[in-house]
Motif scaffolding. Structure first.
Motif, short mmCIF file in Angstrom:
data_model
loop_
_atom_site.label_atom_id
_atom_site.label_comp_id
_atom_site.label_asym_id
_atom_site.label_seq_id
_atom_site.Cartn_x
_atom_site.Cartn_y
_atom_site.Cartn_z
N SER A 165 102.77 26.16 22.83
CA SER A 165 101.40 26.07 22.36
C SER A 165 101.25 26.82 21.04
O SER A 165 101.95 27.80 20.78
CB SER A 165 100.44 26.67 23.39
N VAL A 166 100.33 26.35 20.22
CA VAL A 166 99.98 27.04 18.98
C VAL A 166 98.77 27.90 19.32
O VAL A 166 97.69 27.38 19.58
CB VAL A 166 99.69 26.05 17.84
N LEU A 167 98.98 29.21 19.32
CA LEU A 167 98.00 30.13 19.89
C LEU A 167 97.46 31.10 18.85
O LEU A 167 97.98 31.21 17.74
CB LEU A 167 98.65 30.94 21.03
N GLY A 168 96.44 31.85 19.27
CA GLY A 168 95.93 32.94 18.46
C GLY A 168 94.42 32.93 18.39
O GLY A 168 93.81 31.91 18.09
N THR A 169 93.82 34.06 18.71
CA THR A 169 92.36 34.17 18.62
C THR A 169 91.92 34.96 17.40
O THR A 169 90.78 34.84 16.96
CB THR A 169 91.80 34.86 19.88
N THR A 170 92.83 35.77 16.83
CA THR A 170 92.49 36.58 15.66
C THR A 170 93.44 36.34 14.49
O THR A 170 93.18 36.82 13.38
CB THR A 170 92.55 38.08 15.99
N GLY A 171 94.51 35.60 14.72
CA GLY A 171 95.51 35.38 13.68
C GLY A 171 96.55 36.48 13.61
O GLY A 171 97.62 36.29 13.03
N ILE A 172 96.24 37.62 14.19
CA ILE A 172 97.13 38.78 14.13
C ILE A 172 97.71 39.03 15.52
O ILE A 172 97.01 38.98 16.52
CB ILE A 172 96.36 40.04 13.67
N VAL A 173 99.02 39.30 15.56
CA VAL A 173 99.69 39.68 16.81
C VAL A 173 99.74 41.19 16.87
O VAL A 173 100.34 41.84 16.01
CB VAL A 173 101.12 39.11 16.87
N LYS A 174 99.11 41.75 17.87
CA LYS A 174 99.25 43.17 18.14
C LYS A 174 100.33 43.30 19.21
O LYS A 174 100.35 42.52 20.15
CB LYS A 174 97.93 43.77 18.62
N PRO A 175 101.26 44.26 19.05
CA PRO A 175 102.33 44.39 20.04
C PRO A 175 101.79 44.34 21.46
O PRO A 175 100.80 45.00 21.78
CB PRO A 175 102.95 45.75 19.70
N MET A 176 102.42 43.53 22.28
CA MET A 176 101.90 43.18 23.59
C MET A 176 101.65 44.39 24.47
O MET A 176 102.52 45.19 24.73
CB MET A 176 102.89 42.25 24.31
#
Length: 365
Positions: A165-176
């Protein structure tokens, strides 16, 4: 001092950046960096690996950068091709390695590319900025390694086939974080509910899934819980389930017997103490209890229980786990519990598990 963990970009932001670079390539510009807007209208600047134009098609590649997150997509190419069309509007297509939604209950309708609302909004912003609503644009998103990467995700269980899936709600990945991982598990429940099932099967991992499938339980009914059994039971109640079956390896579920609902080994243990207590309840003497307490695995303890003919402990522990589960969710649902061996065979089933299996025509084996 510990260094702060480095943030990265979501697949959605990466695809949006590649889309913008591909449009610029059609204009004869071949950028090394582009800036796109997040759904919250924050600017995100992302490197472009390559951009080119051939005839009426512009193509660009962005290498997904997950930062310091434990992300299976880190470093994978996200490739986007664009072409103008005669019909006004933006059309998104799934290329190689991008999944298609096949089950209801997700944020994207059945039959559509698995491009979530956040990335869709970001891509629409690029479309409106660079193309305009009165013109047509077809955008194809490809993730060449996506089909293989999907095997490391929950996509197959949630009905996303053909890739990730192409995901993201903020565009930024914060370390899980742990909280983020828990939230990533919850959508499985909405999918099971949307498929019309009234009972959900919760499985902490592969052994529980194997046991469930041996019982004839459809794969579509099974939701993975990982270590977050209590959380997933609460979420199951919140989406409307009033019956659930918890199936997993005894080494995991014996913790539930003792009241632990976050089963990561650093958060909870007591497996040997619980098994020793039930062995003592069934007549085991101090020497046998000590032998069990000296074990490091439930499988090793099981050998002692078999040697001493104390198999009655298993249904008792399953029954107690059932009581603990229903108490944990304040009686808002009926919960059956099944202990499984490493090969997926059933060791013990609680009374509620037997009732649910009979109602659903599943066979406890």
């Amino acid at each position: 001092m510990d260094q702060p963990m480095r943030e990265g970009y979501t697949t959605g932001a990466s695809a949006t950046a590649a889309m913008k670079a591909a449009l610029l390539a059609l204009r004869g510009e071949f950028p090394k960096m582009v800036t796109v807007l997040s759904p919250q209208h924050a600017e995100i600047t992302i490197p472009v690996d390559s951009a080119s134009a051939e005839g009426e098609i512009g193509t660009a590649t962005v290498l997904k950068d997950g930062g310091d997150d434990l992300d299976c997509t880190h470093g994978t190419p996200v490739v986007v091709s664009v072409r103008y069309t005669e019909t006004p509007g933006l059309v998104l297509r799934a290329g190689r390695g991008v999944g298609t939604v096949t089950k209801p209950g997700l944020q994207v309708p059945v039959g559509k590319p698995a491009i979530n609302p956040g990335p869709q909004l970001m891509m629409r912003q690029v479309y409106e900025e660079m193309v305009g609503r009165d013109k047509g644009l077809e955008v194809t998103v490809s993730i060449p390694h996506g089909e293989e990467l999907a095997k490391q995700t929950l996509n197959p269980a949630m009905g996303v086939v053909g890739g990730i899936s192409v995901l993201g709600t903020t565009g930024i990945v914060k370390p899980m974080s742990e909280d983020a991982y828990k939230r990533s598990l919850a959508p499985q429940l909405s999918v099971v509910k949307a498929c019309g099932y009234h009972t959900v099967v919760l499985a902490p991992g592969r052994i529980g899934e194997t046991a469930a499938q041996r019982m004839g339980i459809p794969r579509d009914v099974i939701a993975e819980t990982s270590n977050f059994i209590g959380y997933m039971m609460e979420q199951a109640v919140s989406v409307g389930f009033r019956k659930m079956l918890l199936i997993g390896h005894m080494g995991k579920l014996v913790k539930v017997t003792s009241g632990s609902f976050h089963t990561y080994n650093r958060n909870s243990d007591g497996r040997m103490e619980t098994m020793a207590a039930y062995a003592a309840l069934n007549g085991a003497g101090p020497a046998v209890v000590r032998d069990i307490l000296d074990c490091t695995t439930t499988d090793a303890a099981a050998e002692i229980i078999a040697r001493e003919h104390l198999d009655a402990v298993y249904p008792q522990m399953a029954e107690r786990a059932q009581v603990r589960c229903e108490r944990y969710i304040f009686g808002k649902a009926q919960v059956g519990v099944i202990f499984a061996a490493m090969d997926g065979t059933v060791i013990a089933a609680s009374s509620r598990a037997a009732e649910i299996a009979e109602e659903e025509q599943w066979h406890i084996v």
